[in-house]
Design a protein around this motif. Structure first.
Motif, PDB file in Angstrom:
ATOM      1  N   VAL A 155       0.838  -1.201   0.000  1.00  0.00           N
ATOM      2  CA  VAL A 155       0.000   0.000   0.000  1.00  0.00           C
ATOM      3  C   VAL A 155       0.873   1.251   0.000  1.00  0.00           C
ATOM      4  O   VAL A 155       0.639   2.199  -0.765  1.00  0.00           O
ATOM      5  N   SER A 158       2.434   1.811  -3.448  1.00  0.00           N
ATOM      6  CA  SER A 158       1.446   2.270  -4.430  1.00  0.00           C
ATOM      7  C   SER A 158       1.110   3.744  -4.226  1.00  0.00           C
ATOM      8  O   SER A 158       1.020   4.514  -5.192  1.00  0.00           O
ATOM      9  N   LEU A 159       0.933   4.159  -2.979  1.00  0.00           N
ATOM     10  CA  LEU A 159       0.620   5.568  -2.705  1.00  0.00           C
ATOM     11  C   LEU A 159       1.771   6.469  -3.127  1.00  0.00           C
ATOM     12  O   LEU A 159       1.556   7.546  -3.712  1.00  0.00           O
ATOM     13  N   ILE A 177      -8.303   7.842  -4.752  1.00  0.00           N
ATOM     14  CA  ILE A 177      -8.176   6.424  -5.081  1.00  0.00           C
ATOM     15  C   ILE A 177      -9.092   5.638  -4.168  1.00  0.00           C
ATOM     16  O   ILE A 177      -8.960   5.710  -2.938  1.00  0.00           O
ATOM     17  N   ARG A 179     -10.750   2.491  -2.161  1.00  0.00           N
ATOM     18  CA  ARG A 179     -10.164   1.337  -1.464  1.00  0.00           C
ATOM     19  C   ARG A 179     -10.196   0.104  -2.366  1.00  0.00           C
ATOM     20  O   ARG A 179      -9.278  -0.710  -2.360  1.00  0.00           O
ATOM     21  N   ASP A 181     -10.007   0.058  -5.699  1.00  0.00           N
ATOM     22  CA  ASP A 181      -8.943   0.174  -6.697  1.00  0.00           C
ATOM     23  C   ASP A 181      -7.582  -0.077  -6.074  1.00  0.00           C
ATOM     24  O   ASP A 181      -6.723  -0.743  -6.670  1.00  0.00           O
ATOM     25  N   LEU A 182      -7.367   0.443  -4.878  1.00  0.00           N
ATOM     26  CA  LEU A 182      -6.098   0.223  -4.202  1.00  0.00           C
ATOM     27  C   LEU A 182      -5.880  -1.261  -3.914  1.00  0.00           C
ATOM     28  O   LEU A 182      -4.770  -1.783  -4.039  1.00  0.00           O
ATOM     29  N   VAL A 193      -7.236  -3.740   2.890  1.00  0.00           N
ATOM     30  CA  VAL A 193      -6.707  -2.426   2.524  1.00  0.00           C
ATOM     31  C   VAL A 193      -7.379  -1.324   3.343  1.00  0.00           C
ATOM     32  O   VAL A 193      -6.722  -0.369   3.768  1.00  0.00           O
ATOM     33  N   MET A 197      -5.314   1.308   5.596  1.00  0.00           N
ATOM     34  CA  MET A 197      -5.429   2.751   5.397  1.00  0.00           C
ATOM     35  C   MET A 197      -5.905   3.453   6.665  1.00  0.00           C
ATOM     36  O   MET A 197      -5.410   4.539   7.014  1.00  0.00           O
TER      37      MET A 197
END
Length: 224
Positions: A155, A158-159, A177, A179, A181-182, A193, A197
């Motif tokens: 995660v 990606s961020l 974005i 959750r 899609d992440l 996820v 987050m």
């Protein structure tokens, strides 16, 4: 879409920047402008197409799915990025689906025009090769993160890939974005996820703004 001529549009695309005036004029006669609606498929995994697509405006995402319908988001594409060169080069079906995120305008260059460009212009061939290498490196990083990182690390990475400097010294993810899609980007469930987050926000690693954008704190880099 603006009323710029094909030749004027070509000059704005980095891929074609090194073409000579005569080459540009030749290619300008071969390209077609096309508009895709939001969530429309540009190329489809497992199928062939006979064109190179260059994004002028909008955004698209590269996705792969298995036979059970599970999807993973491989990359996001922005203006200047191009689609379909691998299938044109090896004449094999597309390895992934590309779907627009918003209304997206593209230039389409057919197989004949594309194949004519490569031997005539070494700079364009080099740019195509450079783009393939960059995508391979991105794929290597994706494989590495899936194999070696936990969900927190995936995660975080990606961020950071989406983050840009906001001009005030802060890292910021401008686009919201989801959750879901992440989760597709990192190969985890949406529930996992969401928990990650929430934990990152509570610990001050990220801060969600009212407009959906996200401030990224420097210490998040230690996770990636």
């Amino acid at each position: 879409m603006s009323m710029l001529s094909n030749l004027e549009l070509l000059r704005r695309v980095p891929l074609f920047a090194a073409l000579t005036p005569s080459q540009s004029a030749s290619i300008a006669d071969a390209i077609v402008k096309k508009r895709f609606k939001r969530a429309e498929v540009v190329v489809e995994q497992g199928k062939k197409s006979d064109a190179l697509y260059i994004i002028l405006t909008g955004r698209a995402r590269v996705m792969s799915a298995d036979n059970r319908g599970r999807e993973v988001i491989l990359a996001s594409l922005q203006p200047g990025d191009y689609i379909g060169e691998m299938s044109l080069i090896d004449d094999e079906p597309h390895s992934a689906t590309v779907r627009t995120e918003v209304q997206t305008d593209v230039l389409m260059l057919g197989r004949e025009g594309f194949m004519r460009c490569l031997p005539e212009n070494s700079s364009m061939a080099y740019n195509i090769m450079l783009g393939l290498v960059q995508r391979l490196r991105h794929a290597d990083r994706k494989i590495e993160s899936l194999a070696l990182m936990d969900v927190y690390g995936r995660v975080a990475r990606s961020l950071l890939e989406f983050a840009v400097n906001d001009g005030a010294g802060n890292l910021k993810v401008r686009e919201k974005i989801s959750r879901q899609d992440l989760a597709k980007m990192v190969g985890a469930s949406r529930e996992m996820v969401s928990r990650v987050m929430k934990d990152l926000e509570e610990r001050g690693f990220v801060q969600t703004q009212d407009d959906g954008s996200m401030l990224i704190k420097d210490r998040l880099m230690s996770m990636a």
